[in-house]
Scaffold this active site. Structure first.
Site, PDB file in Angstrom:
ATOM      1  N   ASP A  31     -52.245  61.428  -0.068  1.00 44.98           N
ATOM      2  CA  ASP A  31     -51.320  61.826   0.992  1.00 44.98           C
ATOM      3  C   ASP A  31     -49.964  61.246   0.662  1.00 44.98           C
ATOM      4  O   ASP A  31     -49.881  60.294  -0.103  1.00 44.98           O
ATOM      5  CB  ASP A  31     -51.758  61.186   2.308  1.00 44.98           C
ATOM      6  CG  ASP A  31     -52.837  62.013   2.960  1.00 44.98           C
ATOM      7  OD1 ASP A  31     -53.071  63.111   2.475  1.00 44.98           O
ATOM      8  OD2 ASP A  31     -53.431  61.559   3.946  1.00 44.98           O
ATOM      9  N   THR A  41     -47.408  60.528   3.401  1.00 48.56           N
ATOM     10  CA  THR A  41     -46.965  59.640   4.465  1.00 48.56           C
ATOM     11  C   THR A  41     -47.850  58.417   4.586  1.00 48.56           C
ATOM     12  O   THR A  41     -49.056  58.546   4.747  1.00 48.56           O
ATOM     13  CB  THR A  41     -46.961  60.403   5.791  1.00 48.56           C
ATOM     14  OG1 THR A  41     -46.293  61.621   5.557  1.00 48.56           O
ATOM     15  CG2 THR A  41     -46.268  59.618   6.865  1.00 48.56           C
ATOM     16  N   ASP A  99     -56.085  60.520   6.273  1.00 50.62           N
ATOM     17  CA  ASP A  99     -56.036  59.713   7.485  1.00 50.62           C
ATOM     18  C   ASP A  99     -56.371  60.531   8.718  1.00 50.62           C
ATOM     19  O   ASP A  99     -56.807  59.998   9.710  1.00 50.62           O
ATOM     20  CB  ASP A  99     -54.654  59.065   7.639  1.00 50.62           C
ATOM     21  CG  ASP A  99     -53.542  60.100   7.514  1.00 50.62           C
ATOM     22  OD1 ASP A  99     -53.865  61.295   7.419  1.00 50.62           O
ATOM     23  OD2 ASP A  99     -52.363  59.712   7.515  1.00 50.62           O
TER      24      ASP A  99
END
Length: 1184
Positions: A461, A463, A783
Site C-alpha cells: 500500500d 498510505t 489495512d
C-alpha cells in the site's frame, strides 16, 4: 457464577436471582432476544421493552452518557451477565508432552532393547561360566565386572529419558510462546465505548453488558449488541451464517448485531447485550466444546470461571496453526500425518519432510544390515568355525549377545535419523519470531516467517506504509484562486469560509479528532481517519474550531449519511434545515466529486455555473499540478434540497450525489517516510520487486513511487490505473486471462485508483503465473477490510498494526506494529536467516550422520562391536541434534543476507557447496577414525580395544576413538557456520553468545564424560598428552575446512544437490541443461541398457534443437508405447534410484512438450561426443 448458565438449563438460575434483581432484565431474556432476527426482533423489543431506550433504562445505562465506569457497577455486571472472554482449550500439560515424545518409534525400540539387556544382566544361569559356551564367557572371570553388566542398559534408558525431556521441554516452551503471542494479539485489540460521556478505548475483555459501543467500518464486533443509531451500516455475517451477502442494519428494521461479525460499511452506536460465552459466538464455542467428549465437558465447567481470556476469532486460526506446527514437529514416524494436516505446507517444510524421509530410509537399511551381519558373523564363527553346539545353559549368554547386536543396530538407526531437524526448525522459527517482535513484526503464523525469506515480490500500500500517514493540507483552490500554501483566513470570503468549515466539521467521522501533543513541543496527535485529520487541521489553520459546531449538531441530528467506501470514494452527510429543506455536505476524490459538480463558488462566494470544459481546465491547471507534486486532491462540496421540492428519494444515490456545488479543492501531502527509499533499494538488490498498489490518483502515485525509488527515471516500467489494468487483462467476456496478465505484471510497478478486487486479481495472477524461472512468492500489505481476500491469497499477508482494521489483521500472517515498510525488509532478513540456519544445521548434522553410521557399520562388521558404544552414540546424537540445533539455529541475521537473490520454491536445501563440505569433512573424519581404530594402539602405545569379550572393562584405545570423534564434531560445528563457501568461519561469532556457550559447554561435558564417565559411557580417563592429541586432531578440522573451501565447486561435477522443493510440471530451460550435464555422472549408477536408452534420448533432444526439420518424425518414434513404458517402468521404482534421483532425471520429450524450441543449443556436454544422428535410434532401441 453466572457463567455456568452456559452449561445449565435456566431453571438453575434461582441462585443468581438476587444479582439479576439489580437490573430490569435477566441474562437469559437478553440471550433469547439475541437469537431473534430482523422483524421478529423489532416486534419483540417493541412489545416487551418499548424500544431500545427501554432496554438501556433496564440495563441502567444511558445511550448518550454510557456507563459510569464505577468499579462496583462493573463488578455487578460481570456477576450478572458474565465477562467478555471465551476460555481457551487447556494447554497440554508437560506430562502429556512427555508421553507424546515417547511415541517415537526409534526410542521405543531402544527402550525395549535396554530393558531386555537389563533383565539378562541380572540373570546368572547355573553353569553359565563353563567352558562349553566357548570364548563367549571370556571376560566374565572378574566377578565385579559381571555385576556391572546392567550399567549399559541403565545408561541407555537414562539417555532416552534425557532426549524425551528435552523434546517435551521444547514443545512446552513453544506452546507457552504461542500463548504469549496470543495474549499479546488480544491486548492489542481495543474497542471504542462511551463512559461518563467520554469516548474511550478499552480492551475487548473489559466490555460489559450495558456498555454503549461505537462501531465503524472495519470493526470486528467483540460482543452482541442492539443498534441504537446507525449510518448506512452493512455487516458481513458470513462467519456465523455462512451467507456472503452483506446485511443492512438499521434501528427500525434489523437492529441485532452479533459478535464475530465484520462491519463492512458505515458506522453507528450499539448497547452491548451479551458478552463472552453468552454471545452468539460464545454459544457456538460452547457447543463445539460439548461435542468433543464428556470428560472435557466436566473440565470445561470448572474451567469457565478462571480460564485465561482468549479473543474469539484468532483463537481458531492460532489453535489450528499450533496443532499443525505440532504435527510437523514430530519425528519421522508422523510424516504422513503431517502431510495431511495442512493444505499446503510451507516451502521449507516440504523440502525438509522429503529429505528426512530419504535419510530415514537409508538409516533403516544400514541399521538392518548391521544387525544381520553381526548375527551371521557370530553364528558362523561360534557354531561353524569353532564347531560348538547350542547348549541350553548357554542360551541366556547367546541372547545377551543378540541383544547387544540389536542395540548396536538401533543405535546406528538413532544416529542416522535426524530427529534434530524438526527441533532445529522449531527453535529457529521460535527464536526468529521472538526477535522479530523487537523489529515490529508480530508473527501470527510461524511458517510465514520462513516463507518471507523466499519472497520475490512485495505489493505494498502507499498510505501509511511507504508514507508517514501524517497528512497535512499544503495547497488549496478556493474562490477561483490556486494557493500554493495554506491561505490566510482573511483572504477568503467569510461566507465561503463558513460553508467550508461547516462542511469539514460535520461531514467527517466524529471519532476523528486532533488532540494536543503528548510531549511539550511535539506534533498534535491525529486520531481516527488521517485524511479527515488533515481537513480538520485546515480548519484549525484557518483559526476556527470544529468542536463547537459538532457539539451544536450531534450525530443524532444527522438525517442521512452516505459513508465512505471503496466504490463510492466519497462521503456525504445530510442535515434537515429548520424550513423543512435539506443540506448535504460531500467530500471525496477530486476527479470523482468534480464530475458531479454543476456549480462552483467564485471569488465573491457566489455559485456560478461549472461546465465540463471548465472542469477539464481545472483538472489540467489545478489537480494535475497538485498530483504531480505527490499530493492527494480532495474536493469539498455541498448541495441544497429546497423544502418545496419535497423529500428526495434517498436510496437512488446517483440522483442525490449530483448537481453539487464545489466549495474548494485541497491538496494533502503525506510525506514519504525518510527510511523507505533505502529499504526499497535493499529489496531491489535482494532480488525482490516492490510494486505499489494504491487508491490514489495516478499522478500522485507516480510522484510518490519516484520519490521512494520504486520507479527509476528512464526505465521501462508500467504505471496503470485500475480501469486500464482491467481492460488489458480481461477478454471480451470480462474474464481475467492468465496469458494477458502475464504480459502486464512483469513490468507493472504502480497500480493506481485500484479497487480491492484489482489487488486480489494482481496477487493471484502473479502467484499463479508460470512466466520466469521460478514461481513467484508474493507478500502483500493491507489495512482495509476489503484487503482481506488479497491478504489471504498472498503467500505472506502483512496487516497494519496501527491503521489496520480487525478484519485485515484477521486475514494476515504478520502484523506490522509500526506500519512501516522497513519492518518488511527486516522480515525478509529474518526469513532468509531461518533458511540459512536450517542449512547450516543440516550441513553439520549430515556430516556427523554419514561418519557415525559408516564407523558403526564397518566397525561392527570387522570387529563385531561398534567402536562407538550405544550410550556414546546417544551422547553424540544429543550434541549434534539438540545442542547444535540450538547453536546454529540462533545465528542473528546480517545485512549480507540481502545481497543475494531469493532461493525460490525449488532450490534444493543442500546446495552443491554444502554437499562438497559434507563429503569433504566426512572423508577426513573417516580416515582419522579408521586410522585410530586399526593402528591407534601402535601410535599411542596402548592395548588394543578390538575383539574385547562381552563385559570387559572399557579400553583406552576406544576412549581415544570416541574422544577424537567428538572433538572433530565440535570444531566442525564452527565450520558449519558458513554454507556459501566463505573462508572466515569465525566472522561474527561473538555476536552469537548462545553458539559460544553451547560449544564451550559441550567441551566441558565431554571432559567430564571421558574422565569420570567410566562404565556407563564405556570410557577410561585419558592423560594430558592423549587429550592434547585429541584436541589437535579436532583443530585439524578447521584447517581441512580451509582446504575444502579452496576447491572450486563448479569443478566437482559429480556432486548432487538434495532436498528439492516440489518441482513444477514445466521444467525450465536451465533445469533441462543442468540435468543434461549431470546425467553423465548418474550413468555410473544405472544399468548399461538403461544408460544407452538415456543417452540416446538425451542426444535426440540435443539434435532436435539443432535439426528442427526432423521434429515430426522423431515425435512419432518417441511416442511409441514401448519406448514410453521402458523409461517409466525404470522410473517406477524410486527406491532403487540414488538419493539425487530427482536431480538426475532427464525429462522426456513428452514431458517438456513444446518448451524444447527455445533451449540453448549449447548443451553439447550432454551428448557424449557427436556421433551421427542415424546411430542414435538404434542404440536406444537396442536397450529396450
Amino acid at each position: 457464577m453466572a457463567n455456568n448458565t452456559a452449561d445449565h438449563p435456566p431453571g438453575n438460575s434461582v441462585a443468581e436471582g438476587n444479582h439479576d434483581g439489580d437490573f430490569g432484565v435477566t441474562m437469559m431474556e437478553l440471550r433469547s432476544l439475541m437469537e431473534l432476527r430482523s422483524g421478529e426482533a423489532v416486534n419483540k423489543i417493541r412489545d416487551t421493552y418499548g424500544d431500545v431506550q427501554g432496554i438501556c433504562r433496564r440495563l441502567k445505562t444511558s445511550s448518550i452518557e454510557g456507563l459510569s465506569g464505577n468499579p462496583n457497577d462493573l463488578e455487578k455486571r460481570h456477576t450478572a451477565f458474565g465477562k467478555n472472554f471465551i476460555p481457551p482449550k487447556k494447554p497440554k500439560t508437560f506430562l502429556q508432552l512427555v508421553w507424546e515424545a515417547l511415541q517415537d518409534v526409534t526410542l521405543i525400540i531402544l527402550e525395549i532393547a535396554a530393558i531386555i539387556s537389563l533383565g539378562l544382566s541380572f540373570y546368572h544361569p547355573p553353569g553359565g561360566d563353563s567352558e562349553a559356551c566357548g570364548q563367549v564367557a571370556g571376560g566374565v572371570e572378574d566377578e565385579g565386572e559381571a555385576q556391572a553388566g546392567w550399567i549399559e542398559g541403565a545408561a541407555i534408558l537414562f539417555s532416552v529419558i534425557i532426549v524425551v525431556l528435552v523434546t517435551a521441554f521444547n514443545d512446552w516452551s513453544k506452546e507457552k510462546q504461542f500463548r504469549g503471542l496470543q495474549s499479546r494479539i488480544e491486548q492489542e485489540q481495543k474497542f471504542t465505548v462511551i463512559r461518563k460521556g467520554q469516548v474511550i478505548q478499552i480492551s475487548v475483555a473489559e466490555i460489559v453488558v450495558g456498555d454503549i459501543a461505537q462501531i465503524k467500518y472495519g470493526d470486528l464486533l467483540p460482543a452482541d449488541g442492539i443498534l441504537i443509531q446507525g449510518n448506512d451500516l452493512k455487516i458481513d455475517e458470513s462467519s456465523l451464517t455462512g451467507e456472503s451477502d452483506q446485511v443492512r442494519k438499521s434501528a427500525e428494521k434489523d437492529p441485532m448485531l452479533l459478535s464475530g461479525t465484520h462491519v463492512m460499511e458505515g458506522s453507528g452506536k450499539m448497547v452491548v447485550s451479551a458478552v463472552g460465552l453468552n454471545s452468539q459466538t460464545g454459544i457456538i464455542f460452547t457447543l463445539l466444546g460439548a461435542g468433543e467428549n464428556d470428560e472435557e465437558k466436566k473440565v470445561k465447567k470448572t474451567k469457565t470461571q478462571d480460564g485465561i481470556a482468549l479473543e474469539i476469532q484468532p483463537l481458531k486460526s492460532e489453535e489450528a496453526a499450533e496443532s499443525e506446527e505440532k504435527e510437523e514437529a514430530k519425528p519421522k514416524a508422523k510424516v504422513n500425518q503431517a502431510l495431511v494436516t495442512k493444505k499446503e505446507k510451507s516451502v521449507l517444510q516440504g523440502k525438509l519432510t522429503r529429505l528426512a524421509v530419504q535419510i530415514g530410509k537409508a538409516g533403516l537399511i544400514m541399521s538392518a544390515l548391521t544387525v544381520i551381519i553381526l548375527i551371521l558373523y557370530f553364528v558362523i564363527d561360534t557354531f561353524g568355525i569353532q564347531g560348538r553346539t547350542w547348549l541350553a545353559e548357554c542360551t541366556p549368554i547367546y541372547i545377551q549377545y543378540f541383544v547387544k547386536f540389536l542395540i548396536i543396530g538401533v543405535t546406528v538407526l538413532v544416529v542416522a535419523v535426524p530427529e534434530g531437524l524438526p527441533l532445529a526448525v522449531t527453535i529457529s522459527l521460535a527464536y526468529s519470531v521472538k526477535k522479530m517482535m523487537k523489529d515490529n513484526n508480530l508473527v501470527r503464523h510461524l511458517d510465514a516467517c520462513e516463507t518471507m525469506g523466499n519472497a520475490t515480490a512485495i505489493c505494498s500500500d502507499k498510505t501509511g506504509t511507504l508514507t508517514m500517514n501524517r497528512m497535512t493540507v499544503v495547497q488549496a483552490y478556493v474562490g477561483d484562486t490556486h494557493y500554493k500554501t495554506v491561505p490566510e483566513p482573511d483572504i477568503i470570503k467569510p461566507e465561503t469560509l463558513e460553508t467550508l468549515v461547516n462542511s469539514i466539521s460535520i461531514n467527517s467521522a466524529y471519532t476523528t479528532k486532533i488532540l494536543p501533543p503528548e510531549k511539550e513541543g511535539g506534533l498534535p496527535r491525529h486520531v481516527g481517519n488521517k485524511t479527515e485529520c488533515a481537513l480538520l487541521g485546515l480548519v484549525l489553520d484557518m483559526k476556527r474550531d470544529y468542536q463547537p459546531i459538532r457539539d451544536e449538531i450531534p450525530e443524532e441530528k444527522f438525517y442521512k449519511v452516505y459513508t465512505f467506501n471503496s466504490s463510492r470514494k466519497s462521503m456525504s452527510t445530510v442535515l434537515k434545515n429548520a424550513d423543512g429543506g435539506f443540506r448535504m455536505y460531500s467530500k471525496g476524490a477530486s476527479e470523482i466529486v468534480l464530475r458531479k459538480c454543476s456549480r462552483i463558488l467564485d471569488a465573491q462566494g457566489q455559485p456560478r455555473v461549472f461546465k465540463p470544459k471548465d472542469r477539464d481546465e481545472m483538472v489540467r491547471k489545478v489537480i494535475e499540478p497538485m498530483a504531480c507534486d505527490g499530493l492527494r486532491t480532495i474536493c469539498v462540496a455541498y448541495r441544497d434540497f429546497p423544502a418545496e421540492g419535497g423529500e428526495p428519494e434517498w436510496d437512488s444515490e446517483n440522483d442525490i450525489l449530483n448537481d453539487l456545488t464545489c466549495i474548494a479543492v485541497v491538496g494533502i501531502e503525506d510525506p514519504v517516510r525518510p527510511e523507505v527509499p533505502e529499504a526499497i533499494s535493499k529489496c531491489q538488490r535482494a532480488g525482490i520487486t516492490v510494486r505499489m498498489v494504491t487508491g490514489d490518483n495516478i499522478n500522485t502515485a507516480r510522484a510518490i513511487a519516484t520519490k521512494c525509488g520504486i520507479l527509476i527515471p528512464g526505465e521501462d516500467f508500467l504505471c496503470l490505473e485500475g480501469k486500464e489494468f482491467n481492460q488489458q487483462i480481461r477478454n471480451d467476456r470480462g474474464e481475467v486471462e492468465q496469458e494477458r496478465l502475464d504480459k502486464v505484471w512483469p513490468k507493472l510497478r504502480v497500480l493506481a485508483r485500484s479497487s480491492p478486487t484489482d489487488k486480489h486479481t494482481l496477487v493471484k495472477g502473479i502467484i499463479d503465473s508460470t512466466v520466469g524461472e521460478t514461481r513467484q512468492v508474493v507478500a502483500v500489505t493491507g489495512d482495509g477490510t476489503n484487503d482481506g481476500p488479497a491478504l489471504k491469497k498472498a503467500d505472506v499477508g502483512f496487516a497494519m498494526g496501527i491503521a489496520g482494521t480487525d478484519v485485515a489483521k484477521e486475514a494476515s500472517d504478520i502484523i506490522l506494529t509500526d506500519d512501516n515498510f522497513t519492518s518488511i525488509v527486516k522480515a525478509v532478513m529474518w526469513g532468509r536467516n531461518v533458511y540459512d540456519s536450517i542449512s547450516k544445521f543440516l550441513q553439520f548434522q549430515l556430516t556427523v550422520n554419514v561418519v557415525a553410521v559408516i564407523v558403526a557399520f564397518t566397525g561392527a562388521c570387522i570387529t563385531q562391536d561398534s567402536p562407538l558404544k550405544a550410550v556414546q552414540m546417544l551422547w553424540v546424537n544429543l550434541i549434534m541434534d539438540t545442542l547444535a540445533s540450538l547453536a546454529l539455529a540462533t545465528e542473528p541475521p546480517t545485512e549480507s543476507l540481502l545481497l543475494r537473490k531469493p532461493y525460490g520454491r525449488d532450490k534444493p536445501l543442500i546446495s552443491r557447496t554444502m554437499m562438497k563440505n559434507i563429503l569433504g569433512h566426512a572423508v577426513f573424519q573417516l580416515v582419522v577414525i579408521f586410522t585410530l581404530l586399526f593402528a591407534g594402539e601402535k601410535l599411542f602405545d596402548i592395548d588394543s580395544g578390538r575383539n574385547a569379550p562381552l563385559h570387559s572393562p572399557p579400553s583406552e584405545h576406544y576412549t581415544i576413538v570416541f574422544n577424537v570423534f567428538v572433538m572433530m564434531q565440535l570444531f566442525n560445528e564452527i565450520n558449519a557456520r558458513k554454507i556459501h563457501g566463505e573462508r572466515n568461519v569465525f566472522e561474527g561469532i561473538y555476536r552469537n553468545p548462545i553458539f559460544c556457550s553451547v560449544v564451550l559447554g559441550t567441551f566441558i561435558l565431554q571432559i567430564i564424560i571421558v574422565q569420570f564417565g567410566g562404565k556407563p559411557f564405556s570410557c577410561t580417563p585419558l592423560n594430558i598428552e592423549q587429550w592434547l592429541w585429541c584436541v589437535f586432531i579436532g583443530v585439524g578440522e578447521l584447517l581441512w575446512g580451509q582446504l575444502i573451501s579452496a576447491i572450486p565447486t563448479h569443478r566437482l561435477k559429480f556432486l548432487k544437490e538434495a532436498g528439492h522443493g516440489i518441482r513444477k510440471e514445466e521444467i525450465h530451460e536451465e533445469e533441462l541443461t543442468e540435468g543434461a550435464d549431470e546425467i553423465d555422472h548418474a550413468e555410473m549408477e544405472l544399468r548399461r541398457g538403461q544408460i544407452l536408452w538415456f543417452r540416446g534420448l538425451n542426444r535426440i533432444q540435443t539434435q532436435i534443437k539443432v535439426v528442427n526439420a526432423f521434429r515430426s518424425s522423431l515425435y512419432e518414434g518417441l511416442e511409441s508405447p514401448e519406448s514410453r513404458c521402458s523409461i517409466h517402468s525404470f522410473m517406477a521404482h524410486p527406491e532403487f534410484v540414488p538419493l539425487s534421483e530427482e536431480e538426475a532425471r532427464i525429462p522426456t520429450i513428452e514431458e517438456t512438450g513444446d518448451e524444447i524450441d527455445p533451449l540453448p543449443s549449447s548443451s553439447s556436454g550432454a551428448t557424449g561426443g557427436g556421433e551421427p544422428l542415424g546411430v542414435l535410434p538404434l542404440s536406444s532401441e537396442s536397450s529396450i
